[in-house]
Design an enzyme around this catalytic site. Sequence first.
Site, PDB file in Angstrom:
ATOM      1  N   PRO A   1       0.788  -1.347  -0.304  1.00 53.55           N
ATOM      2  CA  PRO A   1       0.233   0.155   0.257  1.00 53.55           C
ATOM      3  C   PRO A   1       1.076   1.080   0.355  1.00 53.55           C
ATOM      4  O   PRO A   1       0.707   2.316  -0.380  1.00 53.55           O
ATOM      5  CB  PRO A   1      -0.653  -0.224   1.423  1.00 53.55           C
ATOM      6  CG  PRO A   1      -0.832  -1.667   1.463  1.00 53.55           C
ATOM      7  CD  PRO A   1       0.481  -1.847   1.154  1.00 53.55           C
ATOM      8  N   GLU A  54      10.332  -9.023 -16.279  1.00 49.78           N
ATOM      9  CA  GLU A  54       8.808  -9.038 -16.335  1.00 49.78           C
ATOM     10  C   GLU A  54       8.648  -7.448 -17.373  1.00 49.78           C
ATOM     11  O   GLU A  54       7.002  -7.214 -18.211  1.00 49.78           O
ATOM     12  CB  GLU A  54       8.558  -8.234 -15.140  1.00 49.78           C
ATOM     13  CG  GLU A  54       7.004  -7.819 -14.627  1.00 49.78           C
ATOM     14  CD  GLU A  54       6.572  -7.564 -13.412  1.00 49.78           C
ATOM     15  OE1 GLU A  54       7.624  -7.588 -13.011  1.00 49.78           O
ATOM     16  OE2 GLU A  54       5.638  -7.025 -13.311  1.00 49.78           O
TER      17      GLU A  54
END
Lengths: 391, 377
Positions: free
Chosen positions: A136, A249
Amino acid sequence: MPNLEEFRQQTRAWLEESCPASMRNPINSDKDQCWGGRNWVFESDEQRLWLECMAERGWTAPQWPKEYGGGGLSREEAKILKQEMARITARRPLESFGIDMLGPALLKFASEEQKQRYIPEIIRGEIRWCQGYSEPNAGSDLASLQMRAEDKGDHYLVNGSKVWTSYADKSDWIFCLVRTDFDAPKHKGISFLLFDMTSPGVSTNPIKLISGKSPFCETVCENVKVPKENLVGELNKGWDIAKYLLTHEREMIGGFGLSRAGTKTLGQMAVSAIGVADGRLAERGIRTDIADFEIDEMAFALTIERVVDEAKAGQGTGAASSLLKLYGTELNKDRNELLMSIGGSEALAWESEGGETQAQHWLRSKGNSIEGGTSEIQLNIIAKRILGMPG
Amino acid sequence: MALVLNEEQQMLRDSAKSFIQESSPVGALRKLRDSGEEWSPELWSGMAEMGWTGIAIPEDFGGLEFGYVGAGIVLEECGRTLAASPLLSSSFVCASLLEAVGNEAQKESLLAAIAGGETVFTLALCEGDRFDPTRIATTAAADGDTYVLNGSKKHVLDGDLANTFIVVARLTGDADSEDGLGLFLVDRDTEGLSVSTTLNADNRRVGNLDFESVRVAANAVIGKPGANGAALARALDIGAALSAAELLGVAQESFERTLDYLKDRKQFGVPVASFQALQHRAAQLFCELELCKSCVLKALQAIDQDSPDRSTLVSMAKAKVAKTSKLAVNEAVQMHAGIGMTDEFDIGFFMKRSAAACQEYGDYYFHSDRFAELGGY
Ligand SMILES: Cc1cc2nc3c(=O)[nH]c(=O)nc-3n(C[C@H](O)[C@H](O)[C@H](O)COP(=O)(O)OP(=O)(O)OC[C@H]3O[C@@H](n4cnc5c(N)ncnc54)[C@H](O)[C@@H]3O)c2cc1C
């Protein structure tokens, strides 16, 4: 050099014989893409068969070493395999974060036992992996992550939460960045841990996206015990592994910028949807935008080719992953914007029989320039690392 | 075919770079301009000595037979220093036409002269202010075994230097038809031809030609009148792809100069290169230039290999590079700011040459339109 032409002929013949007919159809829905793992329900026998016969040759991971079950192909051979698969519009037999992200990092940083254990099951699609990086309060500034792993003698005790974990609820294992030194500078106290998602204390809560789907989750760890042997590389040196994995990625996500073999071009779709006047697409503004897009798409595909060929010839420019990530994702967003324009009001439909709607694809594509590091972060990397701009 | 330069081509690039940086740096353009000249005959003989004038011409006719990838490498380096020469129009475009449809006698004498840089040819094609290779109103009327030309041509590249024009004129059909065109060799001093020149912003001169009953002898007809469409199309693709290569050099050099300047120039106590607003624009431009490199190499390979999608690839390359070069030179002046606007500083030369090279053999709009048309939409 082994005879490449012979390899091409053999590959072509083998693919013709082995690739089931339905595995050559365009992808329409999520289920058409095989992700494997303990809980995967095959869409059809053919989907299972295609995975099995490709995995047996190691061709789900064509360039990985044979000793771990990989294909052991050279770059040239892998390129040929790709071309031959595209020629018959064969689907990729396995979509996998294990192959696109974790595997390359394990091959470089893991111990021999870890390679023996994890790599073969990635290649066979038996274990599905998810990526526990973002938190977060740690997005672009990933190194500020706070999930903690405390040394308890024979295990690490993991506490904290990850967010935006793609497919966490469907995955078997997670590769996770955790803080193991709480006093060191932020990049120097991070370690790279692997653990089973069924470990006691791990829970996942799906988060709904603007596209209406819930591919990603909040992942919470409460007193999760992780065996010490699951640490990859050295303690507190996880940031190097994390960065290395990110380059893979980015290349994967950048590949979204390429259209799938065998699908119609945007120009062709526009002609069927909009029609022709005076020998040209009737909507002239869209025509110009499509040409711009298709030129960039072609130039981008050629650039991927050139980067690979240059690496082969030892002329690599390096740091190409950020370029590919940035450009490929922005292109995929452009493609989806154009598809919405071409479809007009029709493209707004939210419900469909099976498969996803264009509107859902369009909304999902917005995440491409966020996941794996935002476009702004890629521009920062290019400016600093490639162009040497200070600050 | 791998999308990289092979060893021979890399060596060519290195030698081209050092020759051109040495004999024609950007300062040479400034000197020419200040003394009211447009090109340097010494540079041209130097290029001929290097073999560049024959780089794409077959060995049988005195060339090096290095292919169009080789020609592109040379022009890209010329683009970097803005070196002016008739390589593109004479040694590449006109030579390719002669090679494709010239008869043996024409090839023997003319190709060898072009390869040696002894003569300069240029193509007299367009008649309007936009590149439009089929809008040809100049007529060629048969008279026995000779032809009589009437009409006019505009913006003929190297119109000040050319000894001979290859004139595209219409035998049959209306002004926009692709068929019915003939190719005619007309010497500069032929009776009935009047030539004037215009100096452009990039300090190069283009020709305006008027043909009043210009008689062309049978041996000055190239190819079969009315049936040269494929050769002309290929020559124009060669022109467009190579002009993209030159433009890539212009854009790349202006980008690199700008990057150096940003790292050097300090404001607010720091190098301006540390400002993220500029970093992102520079990074974006870097990506576009990387794509351009791939496009140009691919288009030139497609010509060398006679690929069936040659024209699509060439239009992709010219459209992409033209768009990117425009961005590059605009960013260059903006990021240099005040000094970038001064005549004393070189960056403005890049903006001027970019604008001119964008037009040569078709601008961004021409090629993106053709790309769409070839794509069936
Ligand atoms: C579809 C999707 C799937 C994802 N899957 C995963 C996953 O499987 N695992 C995982 O760990 N994470 C995943 N993510 C998370 C993703 O990596 C983060 O969202 C991303 O790194 C950005 O972090 P943030 O959302 O906190 O944005 P923030 O970092 O808060 O950024 C907000 C804005 O500020 C800009 N910004 C931030 N820093 C800078 C800077 N230095 N310079 C200029 N601009 C800046 C950003 O570009 C952005 O525009 C996924 C995200 C999406 C959208």
